[in-house]
Design an enzyme around this catalytic site. Structure first.
Site, PDB file in Angstrom:
ATOM      1  N   ASP A  96      -5.917   2.442  -3.554  1.00 57.77           N
ATOM      2  CA  ASP A  96      -7.186   2.359  -2.828  1.00 57.77           C
ATOM      3  C   ASP A  96      -7.456   3.570  -1.942  1.00 57.77           C
ATOM      4  O   ASP A  96      -8.496   3.639  -1.282  1.00 57.77           O
ATOM      5  CB  ASP A  96      -7.281   1.060  -2.013  1.00 57.77           C
ATOM      6  N   ASP A 120      -1.036   1.588  -4.075  1.00 59.91           N
ATOM      7  CA  ASP A 120      -1.856   0.517  -4.649  1.00 59.91           C
ATOM      8  C   ASP A 120      -3.227   1.002  -5.097  1.00 59.91           C
ATOM      9  O   ASP A 120      -4.048   0.206  -5.543  1.00 59.91           O
ATOM     10  CB  ASP A 120      -1.976  -0.662  -3.678  1.00 59.91           C
ATOM     11  N   ASP A 178      -2.566   6.494  -3.608  1.00 60.99           N
ATOM     12  CA  ASP A 178      -1.414   5.879  -2.951  1.00 60.99           C
ATOM     13  C   ASP A 178      -0.871   4.759  -3.828  1.00 60.99           C
ATOM     14  O   ASP A 178      -1.338   4.553  -4.948  1.00 60.99           O
ATOM     15  CB  ASP A 178      -1.775   5.387  -1.545  1.00 60.99           C
ATOM     16  N   SER A 220       0.819  -1.212   0.000  1.00 63.65           N
ATOM     17  CA  SER A 220       0.000   0.000   0.000  1.00 63.65           C
ATOM     18  C   SER A 220       0.851   1.260   0.000  1.00 63.65           C
ATOM     19  O   SER A 220       1.609   1.509  -0.924  1.00 63.65           O
ATOM     20  CB  SER A 220      -0.959  -0.041   1.195  1.00 63.65           C
TER      21      SER A 220
END
Length: 451
Positions: A244, A242, A240, A101
């Site tokens: 999400d 990834d 960000d 993430s």
């Protein structure tokens, strides 16, 4: 049963240290295949962000899944919510994302999605952990799983994102700056907004395997602010690593966090009669969000921190909208998980429908000053003992008295790092900052003596 590997958001750690090693990934793939394949059609989707270690872990997971007799579809670099979506559309048994993430490149992790594109239930994660303790047994050669690459994954996801706003909505008059954090959205995010007609300036869109989240993306909006002002853009969108999370910047260079974006979406949905119940935030959600929603007769509930817990409460209530101040926003009337691109599209569509700039839309909510401090903890400190320590409880009691019912104090251990998070909010910023420092010092003192 205690968890050994799974945390609140999958498995995560420093690359090269257990559990983020190739041999663990191999065993994890095998264990996941054993548990997940019988629950569906025997197919697992794998996506990843742009970390250099992702290729290593992808190969190891693929080998383990194949050894368990599970077929695999490889998406390559793809946002986490894209993996959730494609898991559903392929009718797969599960999806796996290789990502840490918003963390630096030297961390990585594994996130799992169910066949419905949601986080795995606790009992499934525990079943995978139980299989991890067993020696790997490869299926017969005729039953070994096959792996294929999905060459049109990006196009499929781009079309899905565009479908989440009303037909006919276009952004021809908008200039947008999109910060992709050198992460998984670097190819798809600019395309989504461009195909809807916007003029797009992409930054943070040159991943090299090592620069993911480095002074870019939703945790570092300062570059986006500067670019929005320099480009005279209508809005800035920060994602960000990834994809999400979402943070926005208005045309005046002011940052909007997840609470503000959530409030804009919620009030617009309510005005259309399409909210579908109340809104779920977290213990960290700004008090201003709660007051703005309740002023319009919208129910608001707080879940524990983490999009997993927001999702659980939404499902329990039968509601559709929730999120975190960090930028995870769940629009369950549009998708099955937090999606930064989809969330941004909802806000931009509201801008277009109302003809109001983002700086005006954000006025639906008056944020209370909020300070968050992270206190590092040594490995020997028991979190429960720290929270119940006399000095800490006295500091919290004094803080609540000083705030006089017009603020909140929250202490919570991080679910992913050895930190105690101290959050204080109230009407006066100086008071809030001073109180937060005092509580953090009490926590630090108790932790140091315990160590």
């Amino acid at each position: 049963m205690d968890r050994r590997y799974f945390g609140t958001d999958g498995i995560r750690g420093r690359v090269g240290r257990t559990p983020m090693t190739p041999d663990f990934a191999l065993r994890l793939g095998w264990a996941a295949g054993r548990v997940l394949a019988p629950r569906g059609n025997g197919l697992v989707i794998i996506g990843k962000d742009t970390r250099v270690s992702g290729y290593m872990f992808e190969s190891a997971l693929e080998a383990g899944l194949s050894a368990a007799g599970t077929d695999i579809r490889l998406l390559g670099p793809m946002p986490t919510p894209a993996v959730a979506y494609l898991t559903r559309t392929f009718r797969a048994s599960a999806g796996i994302v290789i990502s840490a993430s918003h963390n630096p490149f030297y961390d990585n992790g594994f996130k799992f999605f169910s066949a419905q594109g949601t986080k795995l239930p606790d009992e499934v994660e525990l079943a995978i952990e139980a299989e991890l303790e067993k020696p790997i047994e490869t299926v017969d050669s005729a039953d070994i799983g096959k792996a294929e690459r999905v060459v049109d994954a990006a196009g499929r996801y781009i079309e899905f994102c565009k479908s989440t706003i009303p037909n006919g909505t276009a952004f021809h008059d908008l200039k947008l700056v999109v910060d992709c954090a050198h992460g998984a959205t670097y190819a798809v995010a600019p395309s989504v907004f461009e195909e809807l007609g916007a003029e797009v300036v992409a930054i943070g869109a040159e991943p090299d395997g090592f620069n993911i989240n480095e002074k870019a993306g939703s945790l570092h909006p300062e570059n986006l602010r500067a670019a929005v002002l320099a480009q005279r853009a209508d809005a800035g969108i920060a994602l960000d690593g990834d994809g999400d999370r979402l943070v926005l910047v208005d045309e005046q260079g002011e940052v909007l966090d997840g609470d503000e974006a959530l409030c804009i979406i919620a009030l617009a949905r309510a005005g259309e009669g399409a909210l579908g119940g109340g809104v779920v935030g977290t213990q960290m959600s700004n008090l201003g969000l709660e007051l703005a929603l309740k002023a319009q007769g919208i129910a608001f509930e707080r879940a524990a921190v983490g999009d997993r817990y927001v999702m659980e409460m939404l499902q329990q209530r039968g509601w559709l909208l929730g999120g975190e101040s960090s930028g995870h926003i769940l629009c369950l009337d549009r998708t099955s998980t937090g999606d930064g691109i989809v969330s941004a599209l909802q806000v931009l569509a509201i801008m277009q429908a109302t003809g109001r700039p983002l700086s005006e839309l954000r006025k639906v909510m008056a944020k209370f000053p909020q300070t968050l401090l992270n206190v590092p903890l040594n490995g020997g400190v028991a979190r429960d003992a720290l929270l119940s320590a006399k000095a800490v409880k006295e500091a919290v009691r004094a803080a609540e008295g000083a705030l006089g019912g017009e603020g909140r104090v929250l202490l919570r251990p991080s679910g992913t790092e050895p930190l105690m998070r101290v959050m204080v909010e109230g009407r006066e910023r100086r008071q809030v900052e001073q109180i937060a420092r005092e509580i953090a010092e009490a926590v630090r003192s108790v932790a140091d003596h315990a160590g």
